[in-house]
Design a protein around this motif. Sequence first.
Motif, PDB file in Angstrom:
ATOM      1  N   PRO A  41     -47.503 -81.315  -0.469  1.00 18.82           N
ATOM      2  CA  PRO A  41     -47.098 -82.719  -0.273  1.00 18.82           C
ATOM      3  C   PRO A  41     -46.069 -82.878   0.836  1.00 18.82           C
ATOM      4  O   PRO A  41     -44.938 -83.304   0.610  1.00 18.82           O
ATOM      5  N   GLY A  42     -46.469 -82.530   2.050  1.00 20.46           N
ATOM      6  CA  GLY A  42     -45.524 -82.620   3.148  1.00 20.46           C
ATOM      7  C   GLY A  42     -46.166 -83.192   4.392  1.00 20.46           C
ATOM      8  O   GLY A  42     -47.335 -83.595   4.394  1.00 20.46           O
ATOM      9  N   GLU A  43     -45.393 -83.219   5.478  1.00 23.02           N
ATOM     10  CA  GLU A  43     -45.892 -83.739   6.749  1.00 23.02           C
ATOM     11  C   GLU A  43     -45.310 -82.914   7.886  1.00 23.02           C
ATOM     12  O   GLU A  43     -44.125 -82.554   7.867  1.00 23.02           O
ATOM     13  N   ALA A  44     -46.147 -82.629   8.873  1.00 21.23           N
ATOM     14  CA  ALA A  44     -45.706 -81.898  10.052  1.00 21.23           C
ATOM     15  C   ALA A  44     -46.015 -82.720  11.294  1.00 21.23           C
ATOM     16  O   ALA A  44     -47.074 -83.348  11.387  1.00 21.23           O
ATOM     17  N   VAL A  45     -45.095 -82.710  12.252  1.00 23.22           N
ATOM     18  CA  VAL A  45     -45.290 -83.396  13.531  1.00 23.22           C
ATOM     19  C   VAL A  45     -45.146 -82.347  14.640  1.00 23.22           C
ATOM     20  O   VAL A  45     -44.092 -81.726  14.785  1.00 23.22           O
ATOM     21  N   SER A  46     -46.222 -82.155  15.394  1.00 25.99           N
ATOM     22  CA  SER A  46     -46.220 -81.214  16.516  1.00 25.99           C
ATOM     23  C   SER A  46     -46.223 -82.011  17.813  1.00 25.99           C
ATOM     24  O   SER A  46     -47.141 -82.791  18.072  1.00 25.99           O
ATOM     25  N   SER A  47     -45.189 -81.802  18.634  1.00 25.20           N
ATOM     26  CA  SER A  47     -45.025 -82.595  19.859  1.00 25.20           C
ATOM     27  C   SER A  47     -44.994 -81.704  21.090  1.00 25.20           C
ATOM     28  O   SER A  47     -44.551 -80.551  21.037  1.00 25.20           O
ATOM     29  N   ALA A  87     -42.460 -77.583  23.565  1.00 22.78           N
ATOM     30  CA  ALA A  87     -43.169 -77.796  22.298  1.00 22.78           C
ATOM     31  C   ALA A  87     -42.140 -77.872  21.180  1.00 22.78           C
ATOM     32  O   ALA A  87     -41.245 -77.022  21.086  1.00 22.78           O
ATOM     33  N   SER A  88     -42.257 -78.881  20.349  1.00 19.03           N
ATOM     34  CA  SER A  88     -41.338 -79.015  19.223  1.00 19.03           C
ATOM     35  C   SER A  88     -42.122 -79.355  17.963  1.00 19.03           C
ATOM     36  O   SER A  88     -43.175 -79.991  18.021  1.00 19.03           O
ATOM     37  N   THR A  89     -41.595 -78.919  16.837  1.00 23.49           N
ATOM     38  CA  THR A  89     -42.239 -79.174  15.549  1.00 23.49           C
ATOM     39  C   THR A  89     -41.195 -79.613  14.542  1.00 23.49           C
ATOM     40  O   THR A  89     -40.096 -79.035  14.475  1.00 23.49           O
ATOM     41  N   LYS A  90     -41.536 -80.631  13.764  1.00 26.67           N
ATOM     42  CA  LYS A  90     -40.713 -81.059  12.635  1.00 26.67           C
ATOM     43  C   LYS A  90     -41.586 -81.032  11.381  1.00 26.67           C
ATOM     44  O   LYS A  90     -42.680 -81.609  11.366  1.00 26.67           O
ATOM     45  N   ILE A  91     -41.140 -80.339  10.354  1.00 26.99           N
ATOM     46  CA  ILE A  91     -41.880 -80.237   9.103  1.00 26.99           C
ATOM     47  C   ILE A  91     -40.999 -80.727   7.967  1.00 26.99           C
ATOM     48  O   ILE A  91     -39.852 -80.262   7.804  1.00 26.99           O
ATOM     49  N   ALA A  92     -41.516 -81.660   7.190  1.00 25.12           N
ATOM     50  CA  ALA A  92     -40.808 -82.176   6.012  1.00 25.12           C
ATOM     51  C   ALA A  92     -41.584 -81.768   4.764  1.00 25.12           C
ATOM     52  O   ALA A  92     -42.780 -82.056   4.646  1.00 25.12           O
ATOM     53  N   LEU A  93     -40.902 -81.082   3.842  1.00 25.34           N
ATOM     54  CA  LEU A  93     -41.570 -80.571   2.645  1.00 25.34           C
ATOM     55  C   LEU A  93     -40.560 -80.425   1.517  1.00 25.34           C
ATOM     56  O   LEU A  93     -39.482 -79.847   1.702  1.00 25.34           O
ATOM     57  N   ASP A  94     -40.905 -80.980   0.354  1.00 27.29           N
ATOM     58  CA  ASP A  94     -40.065 -80.862  -0.851  1.00 27.29           C
ATOM     59  C   ASP A  94     -38.625 -81.302  -0.611  1.00 27.29           C
ATOM     60  O   ASP A  94     -37.665 -80.656  -1.060  1.00 27.29           O
ATOM     61  N   GLY A  95     -38.465 -82.390   0.125  1.00 25.12           N
ATOM     62  CA  GLY A  95     -37.136 -82.930   0.357  1.00 25.12           C
ATOM     63  C   GLY A  95     -36.335 -82.218   1.426  1.00 25.12           C
ATOM     64  O   GLY A  95     -35.173 -82.565   1.675  1.00 25.12           O
ATOM     65  N   LYS A  96     -36.936 -81.210   2.081  1.00 26.78           N
ATOM     66  CA  LYS A  96     -36.252 -80.486   3.141  1.00 26.78           C
ATOM     67  C   LYS A  96     -36.971 -80.713   4.467  1.00 26.78           C
ATOM     68  O   LYS A  96     -38.181 -80.914   4.497  1.00 26.78           O
ATOM     69  N   THR A  97     -36.213 -80.647   5.560  1.00 26.34           N
ATOM     70  CA  THR A  97     -36.794 -80.831   6.894  1.00 26.34           C
ATOM     71  C   THR A  97     -36.353 -79.687   7.793  1.00 26.34           C
ATOM     72  O   THR A  97     -35.182 -79.281   7.777  1.00 26.34           O
ATOM     73  N   ALA A 144     -40.412 -73.369  12.656  1.00 20.95           N
ATOM     74  CA  ALA A 144     -40.016 -74.439  11.738  1.00 20.95           C
ATOM     75  C   ALA A 144     -40.482 -74.127  10.322  1.00 20.95           C
ATOM     76  O   ALA A 144     -39.740 -74.328   9.346  1.00 20.95           O
ATOM     77  N   ALA A 145     -41.708 -73.622  10.198  1.00 27.52           N
ATOM     78  CA  ALA A 145     -42.251 -73.316   8.875  1.00 27.52           C
ATOM     79  C   ALA A 145     -41.448 -72.233   8.178  1.00 27.52           C
ATOM     80  O   ALA A 145     -41.246 -72.278   6.954  1.00 27.52           O
ATOM     81  N   CYS A 146     -40.968 -71.239   8.931  1.00 22.89           N
ATOM     82  CA  CYS A 146     -40.233 -70.127   8.329  1.00 22.89           C
ATOM     83  C   CYS A 146     -38.981 -70.594   7.589  1.00 22.89           C
ATOM     84  O   CYS A 146     -38.558 -69.964   6.619  1.00 22.89           O
ATOM     85  N   ALA A 147     -38.400 -71.706   8.065  1.00 21.20           N
ATOM     86  CA  ALA A 147     -37.201 -72.217   7.399  1.00 21.20           C
ATOM     87  C   ALA A 147     -37.518 -72.813   6.032  1.00 21.20           C
ATOM     88  O   ALA A 147     -36.603 -73.019   5.220  1.00 21.20           O
ATOM     89  N   LEU A 148     -38.798 -73.079   5.755  1.00 21.47           N
ATOM     90  CA  LEU A 148     -39.182 -73.720   4.495  1.00 21.47           C
ATOM     91  C   LEU A 148     -39.967 -72.801   3.569  1.00 21.47           C
ATOM     92  O   LEU A 148     -40.131 -73.104   2.387  1.00 21.47           O
ATOM     93  N   LEU A 149     -40.464 -71.695   4.112  1.00 23.28           N
ATOM     94  CA  LEU A 149     -41.290 -70.790   3.314  1.00 23.28           C
ATOM     95  C   LEU A 149     -40.427 -69.806   2.539  1.00 23.28           C
ATOM     96  O   LEU A 149     -39.362 -69.389   3.013  1.00 23.28           O
TER      97      LEU A 149
END
Length: 476
Positions: free
Chosen positions: A27-33, A43-53, A81-86
């Motif tokens: 239940p998250g969202e990722a933005v790849s720019s 290249a930048s990525t923002k990932i929001a998941l489980d209340g964390k970004t 970015a994903a590594c910070a949330l996994l």
Amino acid sequence: MKLTLVGHEDRYAVEQLQMALFSPDAPGEAVSSLHRGKVWLTASTKIALDGKTARAIRRMKIQNETVRDRRRILQQSYYLAACALLPQTPPWGALAGVRPTKISTRHLLEGGTAASADKLLEKVYYVTPDRRKLALDCSVSTVKAANLLSPDDISLYVGIPFCPTRCSYCSFVSRTIGKRTELIAPYLEALLQEIRFTGKLMERSGKTVRTIYIGGGTPTTLSSPQLAQLLDAIGEAFDLSRCLEFTVEGGRPDTLDENKLSVIRRHGADRMSINPQTMEDSVLKACGRPHTAADVLDAYGWAQNAGFDAINMDLIAGLPTDDLSGFCHSLNTVAALRPANITVHTLALKKGADLFERRASLPSAEAVTEMVAYANRTLADAGYKPYYLYRQKYMSGSFENVGWSRDGLDCLYNIYMMEEVHTILSLGGGGMNKVNLPDGTLQRFHNPKFPEQYIEMLGSVLEDKEKLFDIMRGSV
């Protein structure tokens, strides 16, 4: 997980990595720019998941931009970015797709060393040490296999899309026939026509067969006389004087008997695949496989008696109701037989499989991690080496399927097919033709998926084969 792209359209590169790192229903969202400045491509990525970004950025100079490098920084930013949330470091780092060894293989074929390939996987793709070693071992096998090829060599895949019943984890295109076999005879007749037609095209083209693989489905769903007819047709249609390996997939032990295995061996095949998936009877039952572990041992003995020196056996880590103890018992039992190859798959839940909808009783990701680690240690200690690997979407633990071999008995077809180092011609329903062109590109041509379609469309299948040979000759 939702994926939004901003400033670029390289969805495939980013989406494949997302599917490898996160559950599809996360239940998250990722933005790849992607932003183009005067000097830098960022290249930048923002990932929001489980209340964390989490956010990450990678960049390169625009003057050095290539498609490969652009996609690389997009994947690097997503990975960081994903590594910070996994909860743990992904074993394959920022590598996406089903063929992670292509990076190290290409590097070696272009003159690189094992040390420089290892550094590339570490510094650019963040692959963990154990997976780097796994990739390099497989790439070394690929280079050896590629050196056996001449420019006019091809491999043949012959598809038999029938199974007696469907296993709960299976998503392959095949017809479950049970006791209804009336479709097999017309399918086989159509296939024999394609074999004869393609044999004539091969003869005119000067192409030579290097390996053959009869897969499915379950090819040994065919009766002994039908298999003899098929194998004889292949031997008559194609010059097999340079064929190094001829495999028949006998994946289901309940489709094998002494006579059938003897027929297959006498009619030219020299490699057999007998796939228990597990040696735990309770797990076999949970998977819908109507045979026992004892049946596997019987089939293996029959294959040996028939004269097969090269036998592959498949196991799957992560099957329903299995646990670490059960998987270790399965692996130990199979390894004690000393087959030429042991292929260890990690369960991949795919749409089309019964298990995709009902995921009860599956081992945890932690248990699957321990299963894979045990397999790697045990097989290496037993003298096996990894020779090819591939990944799948939605695979437990984001790991891989690995083929292990002993005594230099790599399955060449598996390497050629997965690493796409030369042309694979597919005959029959459900197969894919992969044509390697002189300019280094690859073209894919699908045969009709289902046996009914294949029979009905045989005329167009033969026309497509002729066009395919025109492409290989460079006349199209």
